[in-house]
Design a protein around this motif. Sequence first.
Motif, PDB file in Angstrom:
ATOM      1  N   GLU A 299       0.823  -1.212   0.000  1.00  0.00           N
ATOM      2  CA  GLU A 299       0.000   0.000   0.000  1.00  0.00           C
ATOM      3  C   GLU A 299       0.855   1.260   0.000  1.00  0.00           C
ATOM      4  OE1 GLU A 299      -2.754   2.165   3.356  1.00  0.00           O
ATOM      5  OE2 GLU A 299      -2.875  -0.016   3.215  1.00  0.00           O
ATOM      6  N   LEU A 300       1.974   1.236   0.738  1.00  0.00           N
ATOM      7  CA  LEU A 300       2.774   2.442   0.926  1.00  0.00           C
ATOM      8  C   LEU A 300       3.880   2.625  -0.103  1.00  0.00           C
ATOM      9  CD1 LEU A 300       3.126   2.452   4.817  1.00  0.00           C
ATOM     10  CD2 LEU A 300       1.645   3.877   3.413  1.00  0.00           C
ATOM     11  N   LEU A 301       4.371   1.520  -0.669  1.00  0.00           N
ATOM     12  CA  LEU A 301       5.487   1.629  -1.599  1.00  0.00           C
ATOM     13  C   LEU A 301       4.978   1.648  -3.044  1.00  0.00           C
ATOM     14  CD1 LEU A 301       8.078  -0.808   0.008  1.00  0.00           C
ATOM     15  CD2 LEU A 301       7.799   1.638   0.372  1.00  0.00           C
ATOM     16  N   PRO A 302       5.741   2.266  -3.941  1.00  0.00           N
ATOM     17  CA  PRO A 302       5.310   2.363  -5.343  1.00  0.00           C
ATOM     18  C   PRO A 302       5.555   1.057  -6.085  1.00  0.00           C
ATOM     19  CG  PRO A 302       7.433   3.435  -5.054  1.00  0.00           C
ATOM     20  CD  PRO A 302       7.001   2.977  -3.690  1.00  0.00           C
ATOM     21  N   VAL A 303       4.773   0.042  -5.778  1.00  0.00           N
ATOM     22  CA  VAL A 303       4.925  -1.263  -6.416  1.00  0.00           C
ATOM     23  C   VAL A 303       3.583  -1.708  -6.981  1.00  0.00           C
ATOM     24  CG1 VAL A 303       6.827  -1.980  -4.924  1.00  0.00           C
ATOM     25  CG2 VAL A 303       4.474  -2.497  -4.250  1.00  0.00           C
ATOM     26  N   VAL A 304       3.667  -2.634  -7.931  1.00  0.00           N
ATOM     27  CA  VAL A 304       2.456  -3.245  -8.474  1.00  0.00           C
ATOM     28  C   VAL A 304       1.829  -4.115  -7.392  1.00  0.00           C
ATOM     29  CG1 VAL A 304       1.549  -4.797 -10.234  1.00  0.00           C
ATOM     30  CG2 VAL A 304       3.430  -3.249 -10.788  1.00  0.00           C
ATOM     31  N   LYS A 305       0.522  -4.058  -7.274  1.00  0.00           N
ATOM     32  CA  LYS A 305      -0.177  -4.834  -6.247  1.00  0.00           C
ATOM     33  C   LYS A 305      -0.740  -6.101  -6.872  1.00  0.00           C
ATOM     34  CE  LYS A 305      -0.964  -0.620  -3.747  1.00  0.00           C
ATOM     35  NZ  LYS A 305       0.086   0.051  -4.520  1.00  0.00           N
ATOM     36  N   TYR A 306      -0.484  -7.233  -6.213  1.00  0.00           N
ATOM     37  CA  TYR A 306      -0.905  -8.530  -6.725  1.00  0.00           C
ATOM     38  C   TYR A 306      -1.932  -9.156  -5.785  1.00  0.00           C
ATOM     39  CZ  TYR A 306       3.239  -8.264  -9.720  1.00  0.00           C
ATOM     40  OH  TYR A 306       4.167  -7.876 -10.646  1.00  0.00           O
ATOM     41  N   LYS A 307      -2.917  -9.827  -6.375  1.00  0.00           N
ATOM     42  CA  LYS A 307      -3.874 -10.564  -5.555  1.00  0.00           C
ATOM     43  C   LYS A 307      -3.217 -11.761  -4.892  1.00  0.00           C
ATOM     44  CE  LYS A 307      -8.065  -9.247  -8.054  1.00  0.00           C
ATOM     45  NZ  LYS A 307      -9.230  -9.725  -8.831  1.00  0.00           N
ATOM     46  N   SER A 308      -2.310 -12.380  -5.599  1.00  0.00           N
ATOM     47  CA  SER A 308      -1.625 -13.560  -5.072  1.00  0.00           C
ATOM     48  C   SER A 308      -0.637 -13.163  -3.973  1.00  0.00           C
ATOM     49  CB  SER A 308      -0.869 -14.266  -6.201  1.00  0.00           C
ATOM     50  OG  SER A 308       0.047 -15.200  -5.667  1.00  0.00           O
ATOM     51  N   THR A 309      -0.833 -13.726  -2.792  1.00  0.00           N
ATOM     52  CA  THR A 309       0.103 -13.466  -1.692  1.00  0.00           C
ATOM     53  C   THR A 309       1.493 -13.981  -2.039  1.00  0.00           C
ATOM     54  OG1 THR A 309      -1.687 -13.606  -0.083  1.00  0.00           O
ATOM     55  CG2 THR A 309       0.544 -13.853   0.766  1.00  0.00           C
ATOM     56  N   PHE A 310       1.556 -15.115  -2.710  1.00  0.00           N
ATOM     57  CA  PHE A 310       2.846 -15.697  -3.096  1.00  0.00           C
ATOM     58  C   PHE A 310       3.642 -14.726  -3.966  1.00  0.00           C
ATOM     59  CE2 PHE A 310       5.246 -18.025  -6.377  1.00  0.00           C
ATOM     60  CZ  PHE A 310       6.212 -18.622  -5.575  1.00  0.00           C
ATOM     61  N   ILE A 311       3.013 -14.214  -5.008  1.00  0.00           N
ATOM     62  CA  ILE A 311       3.722 -13.305  -5.913  1.00  0.00           C
ATOM     63  C   ILE A 311       4.076 -12.003  -5.199  1.00  0.00           C
ATOM     64  CG2 ILE A 311       3.527 -11.959  -8.044  1.00  0.00           C
ATOM     65  CD1 ILE A 311       1.790 -14.230  -9.149  1.00  0.00           C
ATOM     66  N   ALA A 312       3.146 -11.488  -4.397  1.00  0.00           N
ATOM     67  CA  ALA A 312       3.423 -10.255  -3.647  1.00  0.00           C
ATOM     68  C   ALA A 312       4.618 -10.445  -2.728  1.00  0.00           C
ATOM     69  CB  ALA A 312       2.192  -9.851  -2.844  1.00  0.00           C
ATOM     70  N   PHE A 313       4.657 -11.583  -2.036  1.00  0.00           N
ATOM     71  CA  PHE A 313       5.781 -11.849  -1.127  1.00  0.00           C
ATOM     72  C   PHE A 313       7.088 -11.964  -1.889  1.00  0.00           C
ATOM     73  CE2 PHE A 313       8.798 -14.816   0.645  1.00  0.00           C
ATOM     74  CZ  PHE A 313       9.033 -14.258   1.895  1.00  0.00           C
ATOM     75  N   ILE A 314       7.103 -12.755  -2.948  1.00  0.00           N
ATOM     76  CA  ILE A 314       8.345 -12.981  -3.698  1.00  0.00           C
ATOM     77  C   ILE A 314       8.910 -11.657  -4.202  1.00  0.00           C
ATOM     78  CG2 ILE A 314       9.308 -14.001  -5.801  1.00  0.00           C
ATOM     79  CD1 ILE A 314       8.798 -15.982  -3.467  1.00  0.00           C
ATOM     80  N   ARG A 315       8.042 -10.819  -4.743  1.00  0.00           N
ATOM     81  CA  ARG A 315       8.505  -9.523  -5.264  1.00  0.00           C
ATOM     82  C   ARG A 315       9.048  -8.640  -4.139  1.00  0.00           C
ATOM     83  NH1 ARG A 315       7.767  -6.172  -9.696  1.00  0.00           N
ATOM     84  NH2 ARG A 315       7.634  -3.958  -9.218  1.00  0.00           N
ATOM     85  N   MET A 316       8.321  -8.567  -3.030  1.00  0.00           N
ATOM     86  CA  MET A 316       8.747  -7.696  -1.936  1.00  0.00           C
ATOM     87  C   MET A 316      10.036  -8.205  -1.302  1.00  0.00           C
ATOM     88  SD  MET A 316       7.602  -4.838  -0.639  1.00  0.00           S
ATOM     89  CE  MET A 316       5.865  -4.861  -1.057  1.00  0.00           C
ATOM     90  N   PHE A 317      10.094  -9.506  -1.065  1.00  0.00           N
ATOM     91  CA  PHE A 317      11.273 -10.096  -0.430  1.00  0.00           C
ATOM     92  C   PHE A 317      12.505  -9.942  -1.307  1.00  0.00           C
ATOM     93  CE2 PHE A 317      14.191 -13.429   0.778  1.00  0.00           C
ATOM     94  CZ  PHE A 317      14.138 -13.421   2.163  1.00  0.00           C
TER      95      PHE A 317
END
Length: 200
Positions: free
Chosen positions: A40-58
Amino acid sequence: MNINILTARIKCLLSIPFYLIFLAHNKNGFLEEELRRWEELLPVVKYKSTFIAFIRMFALFPEYRNVLFFRCGSVGKLMQSFTPCARDVNFIVESRNVNKGLVLQHGYSCMLWPEKIGDNCQIWHHVTIGRASGKGNRPKIGDNVKICTGAIVLGDITVGDNVTIAAGSVVVKSVPDNCVVAGNPARIKKKNGEKVDFPL
């Protein structure tokens, strides 16, 4: 293929095993909620998939890795030896005393030793939170607090909810709710949305 894209993809692949640790520590959805707060706070693409969101952020944000490893306790300390994080981020507090939604913005060179931190706290780089001297209690930080670059928050004080501590401020007295404080020593510059200039 662009070398930066290739590097990012390799980092994402190497992040997959850490997702299993994320799942193991995601009690009551706590880590997932924090992950979504980062999105929400960082300028990143938001994904519905928790897996993809985690992998990208990590893979792409070492500051996120700092917070994740902090949440994972002794397992996190072990993981930290395999994966680079933001430099010199020192948590001297138990994870249970830091509520959900902690986000480090460029979290380099931080010393974080509060008594407690409420929900949805944002902390920028070069921030110090701790005792005013060798003895005594440490600050209690409320909900929805932003502590900006280079701020120092010391002593047996309470920082209220919905407070912004401006860059370079030195806060050694309690701060009421719904304020912006700035300066050394810090003064209240905004209260309930209106400009003021009061001492703490």
